[in-house]
Design a protein around this motif. Structure first.
Motif, PDB file in Angstrom:
ATOM      1  N   TRP A  45       0.847  -1.205   0.000  1.00 17.54           N
ATOM      2  CA  TRP A  45       0.000   0.000   0.000  1.00 17.54           C
ATOM      3  C   TRP A  45       0.875   1.245   0.000  1.00 17.54           C
ATOM      4  O   TRP A  45       1.899   1.294   0.688  1.00 17.54           O
TER       5      TRP A  45
ATOM      6  N   ALA B 205      -4.982   0.720   3.986  1.00 19.15           N
ATOM      7  CA  ALA B 205      -4.688  -0.590   4.563  1.00 19.15           C
ATOM      8  C   ALA B 205      -5.870  -1.120   5.383  1.00 19.15           C
ATOM      9  O   ALA B 205      -6.198  -2.313   5.330  1.00 19.15           O
ATOM     10  N   ILE B 206      -6.526  -0.228   6.141  1.00 15.63           N
ATOM     11  CA  ILE B 206      -7.695  -0.631   6.928  1.00 15.63           C
ATOM     12  C   ILE B 206      -8.813  -1.116   6.009  1.00 15.63           C
ATOM     13  O   ILE B 206      -9.439  -2.152   6.249  1.00 15.63           O
TER      14      ILE B 206
ATOM     15  N   GLY C 123      -8.430  -2.254   3.082  1.00 12.71           N
ATOM     16  CA  GLY C 123      -7.985  -3.518   2.512  1.00 12.71           C
ATOM     17  C   GLY C 123      -8.295  -4.693   3.420  1.00 12.71           C
ATOM     18  O   GLY C 123      -8.798  -5.728   2.966  1.00 12.71           O
ATOM     19  N   ILE C 124      -8.017  -4.542   4.698  1.00 20.91           N
ATOM     20  CA  ILE C 124      -8.294  -5.618   5.655  1.00 20.91           C
ATOM     21  C   ILE C 124      -9.787  -5.925   5.697  1.00 20.91           C
ATOM     22  O   ILE C 124     -10.200  -7.093   5.724  1.00 20.91           O
TER      23      ILE C 124
ATOM     24  N   GLN D 122     -10.536  -8.053   2.968  1.00 15.66           N
ATOM     25  CA  GLN D 122      -9.697  -9.255   2.941  1.00 15.66           C
ATOM     26  C   GLN D 122      -8.522  -9.157   1.968  1.00 15.66           C
ATOM     27  O   GLN D 122      -8.174 -10.117   1.287  1.00 15.66           O
TER      28      GLN D 122
ATOM     29  N   GLU E  75      -4.642  -7.809   2.358  1.00 13.36           N
ATOM     30  CA  GLU E  75      -3.643  -7.300   3.295  1.00 13.36           C
ATOM     31  C   GLU E  75      -2.348  -6.957   2.574  1.00 13.36           C
ATOM     32  O   GLU E  75      -1.992  -7.567   1.569  1.00 13.36           O
TER      33      GLU E  75
ATOM     34  N   GLU F 101       1.630  -4.400   3.105  1.00  6.98           N
ATOM     35  CA  GLU F 101       2.525  -3.575   3.909  1.00  6.98           C
ATOM     36  C   GLU F 101       2.378  -2.120   3.496  1.00  6.98           C
ATOM     37  O   GLU F 101       2.111  -1.827   2.325  1.00  6.98           O
ATOM     38  N   CYS F 102       2.550  -1.196   4.449  1.00  5.71           N
ATOM     39  CA  CYS F 102       2.320   0.229   4.189  1.00  5.71           C
ATOM     40  C   CYS F 102       3.617   0.993   3.947  1.00  5.71           C
ATOM     41  O   CYS F 102       4.608   0.795   4.661  1.00  5.71           O
TER      42      CYS F 102
END
Length: 405
Positions: free
Chosen positions: A342, A357-358, A360-361, A364, A366, A368-369
Protein backbone atom coordinates in the motif's frame (compact mmCIF):
# COMPACT_ATOMS: atom_id res chain seq x y z
CA UNK A 1 7.67 35.91 -13.13
CA UNK A 2 10.05 33.02 -13.78
CA UNK A 3 8.71 29.68 -15.00
CA UNK A 4 8.81 28.21 -11.48
CA UNK A 5 7.04 31.27 -10.10
CA UNK A 6 4.43 31.01 -12.83
CA UNK A 7 3.68 27.37 -11.99
CA UNK A 8 3.53 28.21 -8.31
CA UNK A 9 1.01 30.94 -9.14
CA UNK A 10 -1.11 28.50 -11.15
CA UNK A 11 -0.93 25.68 -8.62
CA UNK A 12 -1.57 27.74 -5.51
CA UNK A 13 -3.93 30.46 -6.67
CA UNK A 14 -6.21 28.44 -8.91
CA UNK A 15 -8.27 25.45 -7.71
CA UNK A 16 -7.01 22.24 -9.33
CA UNK A 17 -9.28 19.18 -9.39
CA UNK A 18 -6.42 16.70 -9.49
CA UNK A 19 -5.13 18.07 -6.20
CA UNK A 20 -8.17 19.22 -4.22
CA UNK A 21 -11.04 17.34 -5.87
CA UNK A 22 -14.68 18.31 -6.23
CA UNK A 23 -14.44 21.91 -5.01
CA UNK A 24 -12.31 22.78 -8.07
CA UNK A 25 -14.95 21.49 -10.49
CA UNK A 26 -16.90 24.24 -12.26
CA UNK A 27 -20.34 22.99 -13.33
CA UNK A 28 -20.69 25.42 -16.22
CA UNK A 29 -18.73 26.98 -19.10
CA UNK A 30 -19.09 30.60 -18.02
CA UNK A 31 -15.46 31.14 -17.04
CA UNK A 32 -14.15 29.31 -20.08
CA UNK A 33 -16.29 31.39 -22.44
CA UNK A 34 -15.07 34.60 -20.75
CA UNK A 35 -11.45 33.50 -21.14
CA UNK A 36 -11.99 32.62 -24.79
CA UNK A 37 -13.55 36.02 -25.45
CA UNK A 38 -10.57 37.69 -23.75
CA UNK A 39 -8.26 35.76 -26.10
CA UNK A 40 -10.33 36.59 -29.21
CA UNK A 41 -11.93 33.12 -29.33
CA UNK A 42 -9.01 30.85 -30.31
CA UNK A 43 -11.33 27.81 -30.16
CA UNK A 44 -12.83 28.93 -33.48
CA UNK A 45 -9.50 29.23 -35.28
CA UNK A 46 -8.23 25.64 -35.52
CA UNK A 47 -9.66 22.28 -36.59
CA UNK A 48 -9.94 19.57 -33.97
CA UNK A 49 -10.92 16.09 -32.84
CA UNK A 50 -12.71 15.97 -29.49
CA UNK A 51 -12.49 12.90 -27.21
CA UNK A 52 -14.45 11.95 -24.10
CA UNK A 53 -14.94 8.68 -22.24
CA UNK A 54 -14.34 6.93 -18.95
CA UNK A 55 -11.28 4.92 -19.99
CA UNK A 56 -9.02 5.07 -23.01
CA UNK A 57 -9.47 8.70 -23.99
CA UNK A 58 -5.83 9.52 -23.31
CA UNK A 59 -4.42 6.61 -25.29
CA UNK A 60 -6.96 7.27 -28.07
CA UNK A 61 -5.91 10.92 -28.20
CA UNK A 62 -2.24 9.99 -28.46
CA UNK A 63 -2.97 7.31 -31.06
CA UNK A 64 -5.02 9.63 -33.30
CA UNK A 65 -2.43 12.40 -32.96
CA UNK A 66 0.35 9.97 -33.90
CA UNK A 67 -1.50 8.84 -37.04
CA UNK A 68 -2.14 12.42 -38.16
CA UNK A 69 1.46 13.32 -37.42
CA UNK A 70 2.71 10.35 -39.46
CA UNK A 71 0.50 11.52 -42.33
CA UNK A 72 2.47 14.78 -42.38
CA UNK A 73 0.17 17.13 -40.50
CA UNK A 74 1.14 19.61 -37.80
CA UNK A 75 -0.82 18.22 -34.87
CA UNK A 76 -1.65 19.80 -31.55
CA UNK A 77 -2.40 17.54 -28.60
CA UNK A 78 -4.07 18.53 -25.34
CA UNK A 79 -4.32 15.95 -22.55
CA UNK A 80 -4.50 15.91 -18.77
CA UNK A 81 -3.30 15.47 -16.14
CA UNK A 82 0.46 15.60 -16.56
CA UNK A 83 2.74 13.11 -14.85
CA UNK A 84 6.10 14.81 -14.37
CA UNK A 85 6.01 18.21 -16.06
CA UNK A 86 3.19 20.67 -16.70
CA UNK A 87 4.40 21.04 -20.29
CA UNK A 88 3.25 17.46 -21.04
CA UNK A 89 -0.33 18.73 -21.29
CA UNK A 90 0.22 20.74 -24.47
CA UNK A 91 2.21 19.37 -27.40
CA UNK A 92 2.70 19.86 -31.11
CA UNK A 93 4.03 16.85 -33.01
CA UNK A 94 5.21 15.39 -29.72
CA UNK A 95 7.12 18.52 -28.67
CA UNK A 96 5.97 19.99 -25.38
CA UNK A 97 4.95 23.63 -25.09
CA UNK A 98 7.85 25.90 -24.16
CA UNK A 99 8.28 27.27 -20.66
CA UNK A 100 8.69 30.73 -22.21
CA UNK A 101 5.23 30.56 -23.78
CA UNK A 102 3.65 29.53 -20.46
CA UNK A 103 5.25 32.47 -18.65
CA UNK A 104 4.24 34.88 -21.39
CA UNK A 105 0.68 33.55 -21.52
CA UNK A 106 0.06 33.82 -17.79
CA UNK A 107 1.52 37.32 -17.66
CA UNK A 108 -0.58 38.30 -20.67
CA UNK A 109 -3.90 37.16 -19.23
CA UNK A 110 -3.25 37.95 -15.57
CA UNK A 111 -5.87 40.73 -15.58
CA UNK A 112 -8.44 38.20 -16.81
CA UNK A 113 -7.36 35.67 -14.17
CA UNK A 114 -7.77 38.24 -11.41
CA UNK A 115 -11.17 39.27 -12.73
CA UNK A 116 -12.68 35.92 -13.78
CA UNK A 117 -11.06 33.70 -11.11
CA UNK A 118 -10.99 30.58 -13.30
CA UNK A 119 -9.95 27.10 -12.24
CA UNK A 120 -6.54 25.62 -13.03
CA UNK A 121 -8.09 23.45 -15.75
CA UNK A 122 -9.89 26.38 -17.36
CA UNK A 123 -6.60 28.26 -17.61
CA UNK A 124 -4.74 25.30 -19.13
CA UNK A 125 -7.47 24.80 -21.77
CA UNK A 126 -7.28 28.48 -22.72
CA UNK A 127 -3.49 28.25 -22.83
CA UNK A 128 -3.58 25.21 -25.12
CA UNK A 129 -6.05 26.74 -27.54
CA UNK A 130 -4.13 30.01 -27.70
CA UNK A 131 -0.89 28.10 -28.34
CA UNK A 132 -2.39 26.00 -31.13
CA UNK A 133 -3.56 29.15 -32.91
CA UNK A 134 -0.22 30.87 -32.44
CA UNK A 135 1.60 27.83 -33.83
CA UNK A 136 -0.85 27.45 -36.72
CA UNK A 137 -1.56 23.74 -36.28
CA UNK A 138 -3.37 21.83 -39.03
CA UNK A 139 -5.51 20.05 -36.46
CA UNK A 140 -5.54 19.48 -32.68
CA UNK A 141 -6.63 16.42 -30.74
CA UNK A 142 -8.40 17.52 -27.57
CA UNK A 143 -9.06 15.24 -24.61
CA UNK A 144 -11.77 16.23 -22.14
CA UNK A 145 -11.02 16.41 -18.45
CA UNK A 146 -13.82 14.84 -16.40
CA UNK A 147 -17.08 14.70 -18.25
CA UNK A 148 -18.00 16.31 -21.53
CA UNK A 149 -21.08 18.51 -21.44
CA UNK A 150 -19.64 20.97 -18.93
CA UNK A 151 -15.96 20.29 -19.56
CA UNK A 152 -13.89 23.38 -20.32
CA UNK A 153 -12.77 21.89 -23.63
CA UNK A 154 -16.40 21.77 -24.80
CA UNK A 155 -16.30 25.13 -26.56
CA UNK A 156 -14.79 23.74 -29.76
CA UNK A 157 -16.67 22.56 -32.84
CA UNK A 158 -14.59 19.60 -34.00
CA UNK A 159 -14.39 17.70 -37.27
CA UNK A 160 -15.40 14.53 -35.44
CA UNK A 161 -16.04 13.47 -31.83
CA UNK A 162 -15.06 10.22 -30.14
CA UNK A 163 -16.60 8.75 -27.00
CA UNK A 164 -14.42 5.80 -26.03
CA UNK A 165 -16.60 4.02 -23.47
CA UNK A 166 -18.68 4.55 -20.36
CA UNK A 167 -17.93 3.15 -16.90
CA UNK A 168 -18.29 4.04 -13.26
CA UNK A 169 -15.88 6.84 -12.36
CA UNK A 170 -16.27 10.35 -10.88
CA UNK A 171 -19.82 9.39 -9.92
CA UNK A 172 -19.96 12.21 -7.36
CA UNK A 173 -19.80 14.66 -10.27
CA UNK A 174 -21.18 12.87 -13.31
CA UNK A 175 -23.98 10.73 -11.88
CA UNK A 176 -24.42 7.34 -10.25
CA UNK A 177 -25.78 5.40 -13.24
CA UNK A 178 -24.30 4.53 -16.62
CA UNK A 179 -27.13 6.44 -18.28
CA UNK A 180 -26.35 9.64 -16.38
CA UNK A 181 -22.62 9.34 -17.03
CA UNK A 182 -23.25 8.65 -20.73
CA UNK A 183 -25.43 11.76 -21.00
CA UNK A 184 -22.62 13.90 -19.56
CA UNK A 185 -19.99 12.40 -21.89
CA UNK A 186 -22.34 12.72 -24.87
CA UNK A 187 -22.52 16.45 -24.18
CA UNK A 188 -19.55 16.86 -26.55
CA UNK A 189 -21.75 15.92 -29.51
CA UNK A 190 -22.26 19.01 -31.66
CA UNK A 191 -24.86 19.77 -34.29
CA UNK A 192 -24.04 18.09 -37.63
CA UNK A 193 -20.67 16.84 -36.28
CA UNK A 194 -20.11 13.06 -36.71
CA UNK A 195 -19.57 11.12 -33.50
CA UNK A 196 -17.79 7.79 -33.11
CA UNK A 197 -18.88 5.55 -30.23
CA UNK A 198 -16.03 3.24 -29.26
CA UNK A 199 -18.11 0.92 -27.10
CA UNK A 200 -21.84 0.65 -26.56
CA UNK A 201 -23.74 -0.95 -23.71
CA UNK A 202 -27.47 -1.65 -23.45
CA UNK A 203 -27.74 1.20 -20.94
CA UNK A 204 -25.78 3.75 -22.95
CA UNK A 205 -26.63 3.06 -26.61
CA UNK A 206 -30.08 4.74 -26.47
CA UNK A 207 -28.54 7.83 -24.84
CA UNK A 208 -25.97 8.26 -27.62
CA UNK A 209 -28.50 7.57 -30.35
CA UNK A 210 -31.00 10.10 -28.99
CA UNK A 211 -28.47 12.90 -28.46
CA UNK A 212 -26.93 12.31 -31.90
CA UNK A 213 -30.39 12.38 -33.47
CA UNK A 214 -31.26 15.61 -31.62
CA UNK A 215 -28.13 17.19 -33.08
CA UNK A 216 -28.63 15.70 -36.56
CA UNK A 217 -25.19 14.13 -36.15
CA UNK A 218 -24.02 10.97 -37.89
CA UNK A 219 -23.43 8.27 -35.26
CA UNK A 220 -20.69 5.75 -36.08
CA UNK A 221 -20.36 2.63 -33.94
CA UNK A 222 -16.77 1.45 -33.96
CA UNK A 223 -16.10 -2.14 -34.90
CA UNK A 224 -13.43 -4.53 -33.68
CA UNK A 225 -9.96 -3.72 -34.97
CA UNK A 226 -7.84 -6.32 -36.76
CA UNK A 227 -4.63 -4.59 -35.70
CA UNK A 228 -1.97 -6.96 -34.39
CA UNK A 229 0.67 -5.04 -32.43
CA UNK A 230 4.35 -5.94 -32.78
CA UNK A 231 5.28 -4.74 -29.30
CA UNK A 232 3.86 -4.73 -25.78
CA UNK A 233 0.88 -2.37 -25.62
CA UNK A 234 -1.87 -2.06 -23.02
CA UNK A 235 -4.88 -4.29 -23.66
CA UNK A 236 -7.09 -1.24 -23.24
CA UNK A 237 -5.21 0.34 -26.18
CA UNK A 238 -6.28 -2.64 -28.27
CA UNK A 239 -9.82 -2.18 -27.00
CA UNK A 240 -9.78 1.42 -28.23
CA UNK A 241 -8.28 0.71 -31.66
CA UNK A 242 -11.70 0.34 -33.26
CA UNK A 243 -12.59 3.87 -32.18
CA UNK A 244 -9.24 5.26 -33.32
CA UNK A 245 -9.60 3.67 -36.75
CA UNK A 246 -13.20 4.88 -37.11
CA UNK A 247 -12.15 8.47 -36.34
CA UNK A 248 -9.37 8.28 -38.92
CA UNK A 249 -11.74 6.82 -41.53
CA UNK A 250 -14.19 9.67 -40.92
CA UNK A 251 -11.38 12.21 -41.35
CA UNK A 252 -10.39 10.48 -44.61
CA UNK A 253 -14.02 10.73 -45.75
CA UNK A 254 -13.85 14.46 -45.06
CA UNK A 255 -10.79 14.84 -47.26
CA UNK A 256 -7.83 14.46 -44.90
CA UNK A 257 -4.93 12.75 -46.69
CA UNK A 258 -4.20 9.68 -44.57
CA UNK A 259 -3.01 6.37 -46.01
CA UNK A 260 -3.44 2.89 -44.44
CA UNK A 261 0.28 2.70 -43.69
CA UNK A 262 0.05 5.96 -41.75
CA UNK A 263 -2.44 4.33 -39.39
CA UNK A 264 -0.21 1.32 -38.67
CA UNK A 265 3.01 3.34 -38.40
CA UNK A 266 1.38 5.97 -36.22
CA UNK A 267 -0.20 3.61 -33.75
CA UNK A 268 2.84 1.33 -33.56
CA UNK A 269 5.04 4.30 -32.70
CA UNK A 270 2.59 6.47 -30.78
CA UNK A 271 4.63 6.42 -27.56
CA UNK A 272 7.72 7.76 -29.32
CA UNK A 273 5.81 10.19 -31.54
CA UNK A 274 3.67 11.75 -28.82
CA UNK A 275 5.64 11.14 -25.61
CA UNK A 276 2.95 8.98 -23.99
CA UNK A 277 3.89 7.96 -20.46
CA UNK A 278 2.42 5.83 -17.72
CA UNK A 279 0.58 3.33 -19.91
CA UNK A 280 2.02 -0.13 -19.30
CA UNK A 281 5.39 1.61 -19.17
CA UNK A 282 8.32 -0.73 -18.54
CA UNK A 283 10.76 0.90 -16.14
CA UNK A 284 13.08 -1.98 -15.26
CA UNK A 285 13.72 -5.67 -15.90
CA UNK A 286 14.53 -8.70 -13.74
CA UNK A 287 12.26 -8.24 -12.02
CA UNK A 288 10.04 -6.55 -14.60
CA UNK A 289 8.79 -3.21 -13.26
CA UNK A 290 5.70 -1.71 -14.94
CA UNK A 291 3.86 1.54 -14.15
CA UNK A 292 0.31 2.21 -15.35
CA UNK A 293 -2.09 5.05 -14.50
CA UNK A 294 -5.28 2.95 -14.56
CA UNK A 295 -7.39 4.10 -11.62
CA UNK A 296 -10.97 2.86 -11.91
CA UNK A 297 -12.39 -0.65 -11.74
CA UNK A 298 -12.88 -1.17 -15.49
CA UNK A 299 -9.40 0.00 -16.37
CA UNK A 300 -7.80 -1.95 -13.53
CA UNK A 301 -9.56 -5.17 -14.49
CA UNK A 302 -8.13 -4.97 -18.00
CA UNK A 303 -4.70 -4.07 -16.65
CA UNK A 304 -4.64 -6.88 -14.08
CA UNK A 305 -5.74 -9.42 -16.68
CA UNK A 306 -2.95 -8.42 -19.05
CA UNK A 307 -0.29 -8.29 -16.35
CA UNK A 308 -1.23 -11.73 -15.06
CA UNK A 309 -0.93 -13.09 -18.60
CA UNK A 310 2.67 -11.89 -18.96
CA UNK A 311 3.87 -12.48 -15.39
CA UNK A 312 6.24 -15.44 -15.26
CA UNK A 313 6.43 -15.59 -11.48
CA UNK A 314 4.64 -13.82 -8.67
CA UNK A 315 2.94 -10.44 -8.95
CA UNK A 316 3.98 -7.65 -6.58
CA UNK A 317 1.31 -4.93 -6.57
CA UNK A 318 2.23 -1.40 -5.47
CA UNK A 319 -1.10 0.38 -5.10
CA UNK A 320 -2.35 3.80 -4.05
CA UNK A 321 -5.52 5.73 -4.81
CA UNK A 322 -7.50 8.89 -4.04
CA UNK A 323 -10.20 9.51 -1.46
CA UNK A 324 -13.39 9.42 -3.51
CA UNK A 325 -12.99 5.95 -5.06
CA UNK A 326 -15.44 3.11 -4.39
CA UNK A 327 -12.95 0.59 -3.08
CA UNK A 328 -14.96 -2.62 -2.69
CA UNK A 329 -15.25 -3.23 -6.45
CA UNK A 330 -11.59 -2.30 -6.98
CA UNK A 331 -10.39 -4.67 -4.26
CA UNK A 332 -12.53 -7.47 -5.69
CA UNK A 333 -10.61 -7.08 -8.96
CA UNK A 334 -7.20 -7.51 -7.30
CA UNK A 335 -5.23 -10.48 -8.64
CA UNK A 336 -5.27 -13.45 -6.28
CA UNK A 337 -2.05 -14.22 -4.42
CA UNK A 338 -0.43 -10.88 -5.32
CA UNK A 339 1.96 -9.42 -2.76
CA UNK A 340 0.45 -6.02 -1.95
CA UNK A 341 2.32 -2.84 -1.03
CA UNK A 342 0.00 0.00 0.00
CA UNK A 343 1.21 3.51 -0.75
CA UNK A 344 0.02 7.06 -1.38
CA UNK A 345 0.93 10.15 -3.35
CA UNK A 346 1.67 13.55 -1.84
CA UNK A 347 -1.40 15.44 -3.04
CA UNK A 348 -4.33 16.46 -0.80
CA UNK A 349 -6.72 14.09 -2.61
CA UNK A 350 -4.59 11.04 -1.84
CA UNK A 351 -6.15 8.38 0.37
CA UNK A 352 -3.80 8.02 3.33
CA UNK A 353 -1.99 4.73 3.29
CA UNK A 354 -3.17 3.77 6.80
CA UNK A 355 -6.83 4.17 5.77
CA UNK A 356 -6.17 2.28 2.55
CA UNK A 357 -4.69 -0.59 4.56
CA UNK A 358 -7.69 -0.63 6.93
CA UNK A 359 -10.10 -0.74 3.99
CA UNK A 360 -7.98 -3.52 2.51
CA UNK A 361 -8.29 -5.62 5.65
CA UNK A 362 -12.07 -5.06 5.68
CA UNK A 363 -12.15 -6.44 2.14
CA UNK A 364 -9.70 -9.25 2.94
CA UNK A 365 -6.73 -7.74 1.15
CA UNK A 366 -3.64 -7.30 3.29
CA UNK A 367 -0.40 -5.53 2.51
CA UNK A 368 2.53 -3.57 3.91
CA UNK A 369 2.32 0.23 4.19
CA UNK A 370 4.70 2.77 2.64
CA UNK A 371 4.30 6.53 2.73
CA UNK A 372 6.25 6.94 -0.52
CA UNK A 373 5.84 4.96 -3.74
CA UNK A 374 9.58 4.68 -4.32
CA UNK A 375 10.04 3.10 -0.89
CA UNK A 376 7.33 0.60 -1.78
CA UNK A 377 9.03 -0.18 -5.10
CA UNK A 378 12.38 -0.68 -3.38
CA UNK A 379 10.82 -3.10 -0.90
CA UNK A 380 9.18 -5.01 -3.74
CA UNK A 381 12.50 -5.23 -5.60
CA UNK A 382 14.19 -6.63 -2.50
CA UNK A 383 11.54 -9.32 -2.08
CA UNK A 384 10.89 -10.19 -5.73
CA UNK A 385 12.58 -12.97 -7.67
CA UNK A 386 13.98 -12.22 -11.18
CA UNK A 387 10.96 -13.87 -12.85
CA UNK A 388 8.45 -11.87 -10.78
CA UNK A 389 6.63 -8.71 -11.92
CA UNK A 390 6.17 -5.46 -10.00
CA UNK A 391 3.17 -3.35 -10.99
CA UNK A 392 2.67 0.24 -9.81
CA UNK A 393 -0.88 1.50 -10.35
CA UNK A 394 -4.13 2.84 -8.87
CA UNK A 395 -3.57 6.57 -9.24
CA UNK A 396 -2.09 8.97 -11.75
CA UNK A 397 -0.41 10.75 -8.86
CA UNK A 398 1.22 7.63 -7.47
CA UNK A 399 2.68 6.86 -10.89
CA UNK A 400 3.77 10.47 -11.34
CA UNK A 401 5.92 10.22 -8.21
CA UNK A 402 7.86 7.18 -9.43
CA UNK A 403 11.53 8.04 -9.92
CA UNK A 404 12.91 7.84 -13.47
CA UNK A 405 9.48 7.63 -15.09
Amino acid sequence: MTYDQTLEYLFTRLPMYQRVGKKAYKADLVNTIKLMEYLDNPQDKFKSVHIAGTNGKGTSAHGIAAVLQTAGYKVGLYTSPHLKNFTERIKINGNEVSEAFIVDFVNRIKPAIENIEPSFFEITVAMAFDYFVQQNVDIAVIETGLGGRLDSTNVITPEVCLITNIGYDHMDLLGDTLEKIAAEKAGIIKRHVPVVIGETLPETAPIFEQIAENNESILIKAGISNWKPKNLVPSYFLKNMGGIESVIQELIRQGWKIKPEHIIQGVENSNELTGLKGRLQVLDEEPLLIADVSHNVDGLKLLFSQVESICQGRLHLVFGTVKEKELSSIFSAFPKDAVVYWTQSHVPRALEVEELAIQGIIHQVEGECFKDVNEAIQSAKEKAQPQDLILVTGSTFVVAEVDNL
